[in-house]
Design a protein around this motif. Sequence first.
Motif, short mmCIF file in Angstrom:
data_model
loop_
_atom_site.label_atom_id
_atom_site.label_comp_id
_atom_site.label_asym_id
_atom_site.label_seq_id
_atom_site.Cartn_x
_atom_site.Cartn_y
_atom_site.Cartn_z
N PHE B 7 39.01 -32.93 79.90
CA PHE B 7 37.42 -33.05 80.81
C PHE B 7 37.88 -34.76 81.00
N ALA B 12 34.60 -35.56 87.16
CA ALA B 12 32.75 -35.40 87.58
C ALA B 12 32.33 -36.93 88.20
N ALA B 13 32.90 -38.33 88.10
CA ALA B 13 31.90 -38.80 88.64
C ALA B 13 32.38 -38.98 89.98
N ALA B 14 33.36 -38.83 90.23
CA ALA B 14 34.28 -38.31 92.01
C ALA B 14 33.59 -37.62 92.59
N GLU B 15 32.78 -36.30 91.99
CA GLU B 15 31.90 -35.63 92.53
C GLU B 15 30.78 -35.45 92.64
N ILE B 16 29.89 -37.10 92.14
CA ILE B 16 28.50 -37.51 92.29
C ILE B 16 28.30 -38.96 92.22
N GLU B 17 28.75 -39.15 94.22
CA GLU B 17 28.53 -39.98 94.54
C GLU B 17 28.03 -40.59 95.34
N THR B 18 26.54 -39.85 94.20
CA THR B 18 25.65 -40.52 95.20
C THR B 18 24.89 -41.73 94.75
N TYR C 16 29.27 -29.18 85.93
CA TYR C 16 30.18 -29.66 84.85
C TYR C 16 29.48 -29.72 83.44
N VAL C 20 26.58 -32.44 85.87
CA VAL C 20 26.23 -32.25 87.18
C VAL C 20 26.66 -30.93 87.86
N SER C 42 31.81 -37.47 100.46
CA SER C 42 31.86 -37.15 98.85
C SER C 42 30.56 -36.66 98.08
N GLY C 43 31.16 -35.67 96.99
CA GLY C 43 30.54 -35.30 96.57
C GLY C 43 29.60 -34.45 97.11
N GLY C 45 30.59 -31.51 96.55
CA GLY C 45 31.38 -29.98 95.61
C GLY C 45 32.69 -29.31 96.75
N THR C 47 35.28 -30.31 96.65
CA THR C 47 36.71 -30.36 95.94
C THR C 47 36.47 -28.75 94.91
N THR C 48 35.65 -29.35 94.09
CA THR C 48 35.05 -28.24 93.37
C THR C 48 35.38 -26.77 93.14
N HIS C 51 39.19 -25.68 94.07
CA HIS C 51 39.57 -26.35 92.76
C HIS C 51 39.08 -24.89 91.41
N LEU C 267 22.96 -34.83 91.64
CA LEU C 267 23.11 -32.88 90.65
C LEU C 267 23.09 -32.75 90.00
#
Lengths: 324, 300, 569
Positions: B7, B12-18, C16, C20, C42-43, C45, C47-48, C51, C267
Motif C-alpha cells: 500500500f 491515497a493522498a493523490a485521491e484526497i486533494e482536499t 482505502y 478515505v 483530482s480526488g 475518485g 482513477t480509483t 483501477h 472523503l
Amino acid sequence: MNSNQHYERVEIVKIIFQRLLQMFLTLLGASLIIWALLPLAPGDPAMRILQSLGVTEPTQHEVETKREELGLNQPYHMQYIQWLGRLVQGDFSESYQNGKPVLEELGRRLPDTFRLASLSLVLTIFFSISLALICTAFHNQWPDHLILFLTQIGASTPSFLIGVLTLQFVVVKLGVGKVLSQGDVKMILLPALCLSVNRSSNWSQLLRAGLLEAVNAKYSLVATARGARKLRLLFKYALPNAMLPFLTVIGLGIGGIIGGSAIIEAIFTWPGIGSFVFKAITARDYPVVQGFVIIAGASYVLASTLVDITSTLLDPRIREGGQL
Amino acid sequence: MSFTRPFNPLDAAAEIETALPVVKHRKVTARLWRHSQARIGMILGILLLCFVIIGPIIYPHDPAKPDYGNKLAPPGSQHILGTDQSGRDQLARLMEGGMRSLGSALLVLGSVSSAGLVIGLIAGMSGGWFDALAMRLVDVMMALPGMVMAIAVVGVLGPGFINLLVALVISSWAYYARLTRSYVLTARQRQDVISARLAGIGWGRVIFTHILPGVLTQLIVIVTLNLGSMIAWISGLSFLGLGVQPPKAEWGAMLSGSRFYFTFAPWLLLGPAILIFLSVISANLIGNALRDILDPKANE
Amino acid sequence: MNEIATIQYQGLNVTYATGVHAVRGVSFDVRRGECLSLVGESGCGKTTMSHAALGLLPANTRLSGSININNIDILAASSNELRQLRGLVAGFVVQDPYAACNPLARVEDHVAEAWHAHGMTVPDQAVVQGITELGIQEPGTMIRRYPHQWSGGMLQRATIAAASAHNPNLIIADEPTSALDADRADTTLEALKQTGAALLLVSHDLAVVSRHADRIAICYAGKVVEIGDSQEIIKERRHPYTSGLLKAIPSLHEGLPEPMPGYPPDLRYQIAGCAFAPRCPHAMNICLETPPKMANGVACHLYVEHDHAKEKITRQTSTKELPRVSDRPPPEVKAKVLAEAREVSKTYRQGTRLTHAVRSASLQIKQGEIVGISGPSGCGKSTLLRLLATMEIPDAGEVYLDGELATRAGSKKIHSNLARKAYLMPVFQDPISSLDARWPIWRTIVEPLTAPHRKNQLSKEQSRQIAYDLLKGVGLENVDIEARPAELSVGQCQRVAIARVLAAKPKIIIADEPTSALDVSVSASILHLLVEFIEQERAIVIVSHDRPMLNVLCDRVLEMYDGLLVSNS
C-alpha cells in the motif's frame, strides 16, 4: 540497423574509456595522498632506516648520505615522481622488520586475503539478494517482519564483534574449526561468514527498499494490468531495476570489505595482508603499511571501476544515449 | 506464495486533494517519540548515556586500581560484574570505557560534520577556485576506502587513541563536505530561494534562513546514521590495539584484553560486547527513524 | 446486440486503508465500441474507479458492489480469472508513457508484454503491425530501442499498441493525454478510438474529452453526478457542478474563466446529503439532508419533484463582481516600458550537445498589460521568462528593467538594483516547492517585506497580522497561518505564493505555468487573483502551454517555437 549498432558500440567504448581515465586519475590522486602521509610519521626517515638496519647511533655523516640516497634533499615534486616511478616498477621498498622487499612479503599473503574477501563478497551478495526478495514477496507479512528484525540486529553488530563472539563461542566452546586457522582453506567459511553478516544485513535492507520502490512503480502496475504474474513482476521488473543502483552500493562496499577483512584476519589469525599490516603498525614498519594501503586502495579503485562499468553496460539509459 | 501490492500512502493522498489540512506533529522530537523503533532507540541511548555519565559518580570503585589478589573474580556483591585480569572492577571500567567509546565517536562525528559543513557551504556558495580545489581534494580523499585510510594514518602516526581519532577525522570529513556542497548547489536553484532573492533578501540571510536549516537537518540525519558505524570503528580499531592503549579502558580494547580469559571469565567478554551492540543499535534505530521523518522524499 | 455492456459498474464502493471513502456508490456501463469518459477534478475518485475494474487497487482496500466484465464479477474473481481478463480482454493505458514502461526493456517487449505475461508466443509481425496501425511508419528499428529513446507522443502510441495488441473488448485509459502537448492529445485519443474497443477514458480535461468521447460521466467526490451524451452535457449543463466546471474552462467558456467557491469534501468523513451542496449556488435544504438519486442521467434534487421543503438556502455569497478582461481599459499605446529583453539568447550545454533554448528574442513589457507566451514544451518559453526576470544571464543580448541595464551577455553582474528589489516577483508552476517547506506560511508571505531596502521593522505580531490580511485577500482566511506548505493543498499553496507576491508589490509578475499543476476550478481563481493585481502601472508576463487560457487572459500572446519568438498576435 547496422549503422545504429555501430553507433552504440562507439558510445560504449567512449564511456568505458572515460571510466578508465577517471580510474587512472583517481589512482594518481590516491597515490599522492599516500605519499604525502609518510612525512607525518614522527622522526627522520633516514634515521629510521638506519636504525632498522642495525645502526643504533648513526653519525651525522651517515644520516646525510642516507638522506641523499633517499632523495630527501630534492624538491617535493621530484621526490613524488621518483617515488611513483619506483612504485610502478614494483619497488615498494623494504620492510623495516626483516629487510625483505615489501611487495614480495605482501604478494605472498595476498591470495589468502583475496580468497577471504571474495568469498565474503559472494556470500554477502547472495544473502542480501535472497533476503530482500523474500521480504518483498512477503511484504508486511511475518517473513518480512522477521527478516527486518534479524537484519536490524545484524546491521548493529560490527564484524569484529561477530568475529570475536564466533571465535569464542563456536570455535573455543563448541570446538568447531580451529582457533589458529593459518590459512587452512577448509576453515575459510567461518571468517567469511562473520565478515558478511553485518554487510548483508545493511545491503538487504537497501535492496528491499529498492525492490519495493520498483514494485510500487507505475510500470509494475501496468505490467500487472497486462496480466503479469507476481513472480514475473518480481524477477522481470523489480529485480533488474533495483539491481542497478544496488551495483553502485556493491562497488562502494568493496572498500568496506577490504578494510573489514583486515580486522577479521587479525581475529582469526588468517595469514593475509590484513593481519600482517596490524603487526606492522605496532612495529612501526612504515613501508609495509604503505604497501598495504597502496594494494588495498588500488584493488578498491579497480573493483569499483569494474562494477561501475558493468552497471553502465547493463543500463540502456546510459548505454544508449539520448533520444533518436 | 502470496504477494500483495504494497500500500502506498501517496496513492491515497493523490485521491484526497482536499482542502482540509492534515494535522501533523510539527516538532521532530514529538514525531520521533511516536515512532516506535525510535522510541526504543532513544530509551536505550538515554540509559547508555546515564550509564557512562552518571554511573561513575554513584559507583564507588576506581576503574584504574588493580587488585592483584583478586584477579578474575566472578560477579558478586563486592564487584558487581567481577574483576578483570588485573583485578580491576569490571563495571567501573565499562563505565569509563563507555565514556571514551561513545564520547569519542560523538566528538569525531561532530568535528567532521562541522568541518564538512563549513567547507561544503563555502565551496557551494562561492564556486570558482575554492570550489574546484576543495572538490578535487574531496575526490582524492574519497578515492581510498575509509577503513584503509584510517589504517594508513594510524600506521604513520603510530597507535594511540588521539592518533586514531585524528585518522578517523582525516578519513571521513570529505563525505560531509561533498554532501553539504551538493545540497547547497541544489538549494541555490530552489524556487523559494529565487523568490527571496528577487524580493531583495541578500545571500547572507538567504543562507541562514533558507539553506542552512535544510543542510543541518540533513547532516543530523547522516551523522546519526553514521554514529553506529563510528562506534564500531573506534572500538574495532581499539580492539586491534591501534587505539586506546592499556591500562586505559575502552570497550573494544577491553574486549580484546578479555578474550584470552574467556574460558575462566566469560563475563569479561560479554559486558563490552553487549554494550557495543546496544550503542550501535540505539544509534541505528534513531538514525533510521530520523531519516524516515526528515527525509524530504518520505515527508512529502 | 450493440446495447450489451462491455463493462458494468453496479453500486461500487471503495474505501482505502486510510479511511478515505474514495468511491461512494457508482453505477454505469460502457457499451461495445463506445467511448465513455469519466471526468472530474483530482480526488473525485475517477482513477480509483478505473483501477478497480482490473483489480489494481492495493490489497487492503475495501470494495463492495460489483464490476462485471464478460459476465465475470471482478470483485469476486479469483486471481487467475483476473489474470485472464488483464491484457487479453481488457487493455490498460496510463498517463505518463515513460513511467508506464520498464526503462530496461525494449519497446517491442512492452508491446508484446501481454503475450509474454500469459506465456503465449508472440505471433509473427504482431508487434510491428500493432505499432504501424497507430500511425508510426516503418517501426522496424525503432521498436528495438528503449523507451527513453522515443518521444513522448510516439511512446504513448506504443503503449496504446501494447494495450490493444490482443484486440481487447475494453481499454481502460487513465489520463492518456495529460502528459502530452495539446496537438498530440487529439491524435492519441483518435488512436485509442481506432482500436475499436469499448473505451473507458479517465480525464480531467473536459475540453479535450468533449471532442472525442461519445458519453461523459462527470464525477464529484466519489460519485457520478451527471452522465450522458457528451454534446448534451456540454450544452445543457444540468448539474450545477458540471455548469461550474464548464465555466472554469477557458476554451468552453466566454471570457475569463469563473472560479468555483469552496473545496471538495474530505472523503474520510460521511457525507449526509449531496456532496456538492456546500458549494452549490442552487442548494436547497433537502440537498444537505438526502443524497440525490441518479435520474435521467443527473443526480441532483433540482430535477426531481419533491413534495416537501424545496426552498433555496440563502447564504452569503460574495457579491464581488468578477473582473472581465473586456472591462479592463486597454493598455495605453504610449505606456512606459517596464522591462525589455533585447536580442537575448541562451544556450545550454550538456556534454557535447548544445540546446539553443532561446535564440535572439526581443520582448517589451509595458505598463498595464498582460503578456502571454505560449508554445509547446521545450520551446524555450520558460528560459525566456527566466532571462527577463534576471534569474539567468543571457549568452547574447541585454535585459533592461525600467530603462536601466539589468543583465547583459558576458557579465555575471546584476547591473540594476531594481532586479533585486522586488521589481519583479515570480509565480512558479509547482507551488509547493516555491514555498520553504520548513516555514509557516505567514513567514513566507511577509518575507519580501523584511528585505533590507524596505527598512521595515516588523514585530512578529505585525507580520502575522499582515500575513493574515494578505491571506484573506487571496481567499484563504480559514487557513492556519502557522501551517506548513505540506499541510495545504496545491491550490492553497499557489494562493500563498501569490500572497507573497502581493506583499512585495512588484511592478511585474513573472508567472511560469502558474495554473498547470492545478485543477480547473482552482486555476480559474488563481487567474482571477492575477488579474486583480493588474493596475495601470503594473504588468504580468505569463508563460503557459494553454493557448485558450492565454487568449482570454492576455492583451497579447506571443508564440514561441524552438527558441524563436515567432508570432506577435
